[in-house]
Design a protein around this motif. Structure first.
Motif, PDB file in Angstrom:
ATOM      1  N   UNK A  10      30.133  36.314  38.975  1.00  0.00           N
ATOM      2  CA  UNK A  10      29.722  37.668  39.401  1.00  0.00           C
ATOM      3  C   UNK A  10      29.811  38.441  38.078  1.00  0.00           C
ATOM      4  N   UNK A  11      29.901  37.828  36.970  1.00  0.00           N
ATOM      5  CA  UNK A  11      29.758  38.764  35.632  1.00  0.00           C
ATOM      6  C   UNK A  11      28.309  39.252  35.522  1.00  0.00           C
ATOM      7  N   UNK A  12      28.222  40.417  34.894  1.00  0.00           N
ATOM      8  CA  UNK A  12      26.697  40.972  34.592  1.00  0.00           C
ATOM      9  C   UNK A  12      26.911  41.820  33.419  1.00  0.00           C
ATOM     10  N   UNK A  13      25.720  41.903  32.834  1.00  0.00           N
ATOM     11  CA  UNK A  13      25.686  43.109  31.601  1.00  0.00           C
ATOM     12  C   UNK A  13      26.166  42.412  30.326  1.00  0.00           C
ATOM     13  N   UNK A  14      26.903  43.328  29.866  1.00  0.00           N
ATOM     14  CA  UNK A  14      27.695  43.090  28.664  1.00  0.00           C
ATOM     15  C   UNK A  14      29.180  42.647  29.122  1.00  0.00           C
ATOM     16  N   UNK A  15      29.409  41.553  28.791  1.00  0.00           N
ATOM     17  CA  UNK A  15      30.724  40.784  29.381  1.00  0.00           C
ATOM     18  C   UNK A  15      31.743  40.530  28.242  1.00  0.00           C
ATOM     19  N   UNK A  16      33.056  41.110  28.404  1.00  0.00           N
ATOM     20  CA  UNK A  16      34.453  40.742  27.778  1.00  0.00           C
ATOM     21  C   UNK A  16      35.023  39.887  28.430  1.00  0.00           C
ATOM     22  N   UNK A  17      35.215  38.519  27.769  1.00  0.00           N
ATOM     23  CA  UNK A  17      35.850  37.710  28.491  1.00  0.00           C
ATOM     24  C   UNK A  17      37.589  37.677  27.665  1.00  0.00           C
ATOM     25  N   UNK A  18      38.604  37.862  28.366  1.00  0.00           N
ATOM     26  CA  UNK A  18      39.873  38.075  27.897  1.00  0.00           C
ATOM     27  C   UNK A  18      40.313  36.655  27.688  1.00  0.00           C
ATOM     28  N   UNK A  36      43.553  40.321  19.645  1.00  0.00           N
ATOM     29  CA  UNK A  36      44.693  40.507  20.744  1.00  0.00           C
ATOM     30  C   UNK A  36      44.408  41.161  22.014  1.00  0.00           C
ATOM     31  N   UNK A  37      44.354  40.822  23.028  1.00  0.00           N
ATOM     32  CA  UNK A  37      43.828  41.767  24.029  1.00  0.00           C
ATOM     33  C   UNK A  37      44.892  43.080  24.133  1.00  0.00           C
ATOM     34  N   UNK A  38      45.897  43.136  23.540  1.00  0.00           N
ATOM     35  CA  UNK A  38      46.615  44.341  23.523  1.00  0.00           C
ATOM     36  C   UNK A  38      45.860  45.262  22.413  1.00  0.00           C
ATOM     37  N   UNK A  68      45.963  45.469  29.953  1.00  0.00           N
ATOM     38  CA  UNK A  68      45.094  45.906  31.135  1.00  0.00           C
ATOM     39  C   UNK A  68      44.735  47.264  30.987  1.00  0.00           C
ATOM     40  N   UNK A  69      45.293  48.209  30.147  1.00  0.00           N
ATOM     41  CA  UNK A  69      45.022  49.641  29.788  1.00  0.00           C
ATOM     42  C   UNK A  69      43.941  49.499  28.691  1.00  0.00           C
ATOM     43  N   UNK A  70      43.898  48.363  27.624  1.00  0.00           N
ATOM     44  CA  UNK A  70      42.967  48.294  27.110  1.00  0.00           C
ATOM     45  C   UNK A  70      41.636  47.811  27.696  1.00  0.00           C
ATOM     46  N   UNK A  87      47.569  45.101  37.810  1.00  0.00           N
ATOM     47  CA  UNK A  87      46.277  45.721  37.757  1.00  0.00           C
ATOM     48  C   UNK A  87      45.816  47.164  38.295  1.00  0.00           C
ATOM     49  N   UNK A  88      46.734  47.293  39.403  1.00  0.00           N
ATOM     50  CA  UNK A  88      46.782  48.642  40.239  1.00  0.00           C
ATOM     51  C   UNK A  88      47.424  49.753  39.243  1.00  0.00           C
ATOM     52  N   UNK A  89      48.448  49.210  38.752  1.00  0.00           N
ATOM     53  CA  UNK A  89      49.137  50.213  37.733  1.00  0.00           C
ATOM     54  C   UNK A  89      48.563  50.420  36.487  1.00  0.00           C
ATOM     55  N   UNK A  90      47.663  49.489  36.123  1.00  0.00           N
ATOM     56  CA  UNK A  90      46.795  49.943  34.795  1.00  0.00           C
ATOM     57  C   UNK A  90      45.772  51.046  35.177  1.00  0.00           C
ATOM     58  N   UNK A  91      45.562  51.328  36.346  1.00  0.00           N
ATOM     59  CA  UNK A  91      44.472  52.680  36.674  1.00  0.00           C
ATOM     60  C   UNK A  91      43.304  51.867  37.174  1.00  0.00           C
ATOM     61  N   UNK A  92      43.195  50.723  37.847  1.00  0.00           N
ATOM     62  CA  UNK A  92      42.145  50.135  38.474  1.00  0.00           C
ATOM     63  C   UNK A  92      42.314  50.294  39.912  1.00  0.00           C
ATOM     64  N   UNK A  93      41.159  50.175  40.691  1.00  0.00           N
ATOM     65  CA  UNK A  93      41.260  50.191  42.264  1.00  0.00           C
ATOM     66  C   UNK A  93      40.841  49.018  42.655  1.00  0.00           C
ATOM     67  N   UNK A  94      41.510  48.070  43.270  1.00  0.00           N
ATOM     68  CA  UNK A  94      41.066  46.747  43.814  1.00  0.00           C
ATOM     69  C   UNK A  94      39.915  46.778  44.893  1.00  0.00           C
ATOM     70  N   UNK A  95      38.724  46.297  44.625  1.00  0.00           N
ATOM     71  CA  UNK A  95      37.651  46.203  45.571  1.00  0.00           C
ATOM     72  C   UNK A  95      38.004  44.965  46.581  1.00  0.00           C
ATOM     73  N   UNK A  96      38.453  43.874  45.875  1.00  0.00           N
ATOM     74  CA  UNK A  96      38.364  42.836  46.704  1.00  0.00           C
ATOM     75  C   UNK A  96      39.478  41.871  45.891  1.00  0.00           C
TER      76      UNK A  96
END
Length: 203
Positions: free
Chosen positions: A32-40, A87-89, A117-119, A171-180
């Protein structure tokens, strides 16, 4: 960061070290990835063959130089791949600079997972998406008790892996909205195999 995904989880799922049981997760999430992708936590590059033509560029972020060296030898399509030892941090990318962030069995091992996740949210474009498959905290009380009791020793033998992280809440606590999101056990010991799979977008 990639130790759990590349070594421990395949071993739990299949003593022959094959990881075919993880392929459906990789196919759905990475496909489902598209465009410019960052893999952590790209690890040894197990995900690279699963990216499709909708991906314009892969930024493979991994703090372990030995795993990055292994990833550079993995056969993959002709799409550009930039390997980033970091690092992901503290992701060394500009704000709003990627279309998709991918994380597969990685959030369990990142010491500062909330910071990471904030990053991820910072580098995602406003219309971008976070794609994830992670193992974590079970909803079943008995399994959760095992996860809590096992995690201190599991962290020491499993490369920092936490069995009991509440992935959705993180994930939600880091400012994301879960779509699925889909959850459930895959085959294997229940404390190690409760899966969270889905997608989210910045709020």
């Amino acid at each position: 960061m990639g130790i759990y995904r590349d070594v421990i989880l395949p071993k739990l799922c299949d003593l022959s070290m094959r990881n075919e049981r993880l392929h459906p997760y990789r196919t759905r999430v990475i496909g489902a990835a598209e465009g410019r992708v960052l893999e952590i936590g790209s690890g040894s590059g197990l995900n690279l063959p699963f990216y499709r033509a909708d991906v314009r560029e892969i930024l493979a972020l991994e703090p372990d130089p030995a795993l990055l060296a292994m990833a550079r030898r993995v056969p993959h399509s002709e799409m550009p791949i930039n390997f980033i030892e970091a690092s992901a941090e503290a992701i060394p990318l500009d704000d709003n600079s990627v279309d998709t962030v991918v994380t597969t069995w990685t959030l369990c091992t990142i010491p500062g997972a909330a910071t990471a996740l904030a990053e991820m949210r910072r580098v995602l474009r406003p219309e971008g998406k976070l794609l994830f498959v992670e193992h974590g905290l079970s909803p079943d009380h008995g399994v959760r008790r095992w996860q809590d009791n096992l995690t201190p020793i599991w962290r020491r033998i499993g490369g920092g892996c936490h069995l009991n992280r509440p992935i959705r809440l993180m994930i939600e606590g880091a400012g994301f909205r879960i779509d699925r999101i889909e959850t459930g056990y895959m085959r294997g010991p229940k404390p190690m195999t409760f899966m969270y799979e889905g997608s989210a977008r910045p709020k």
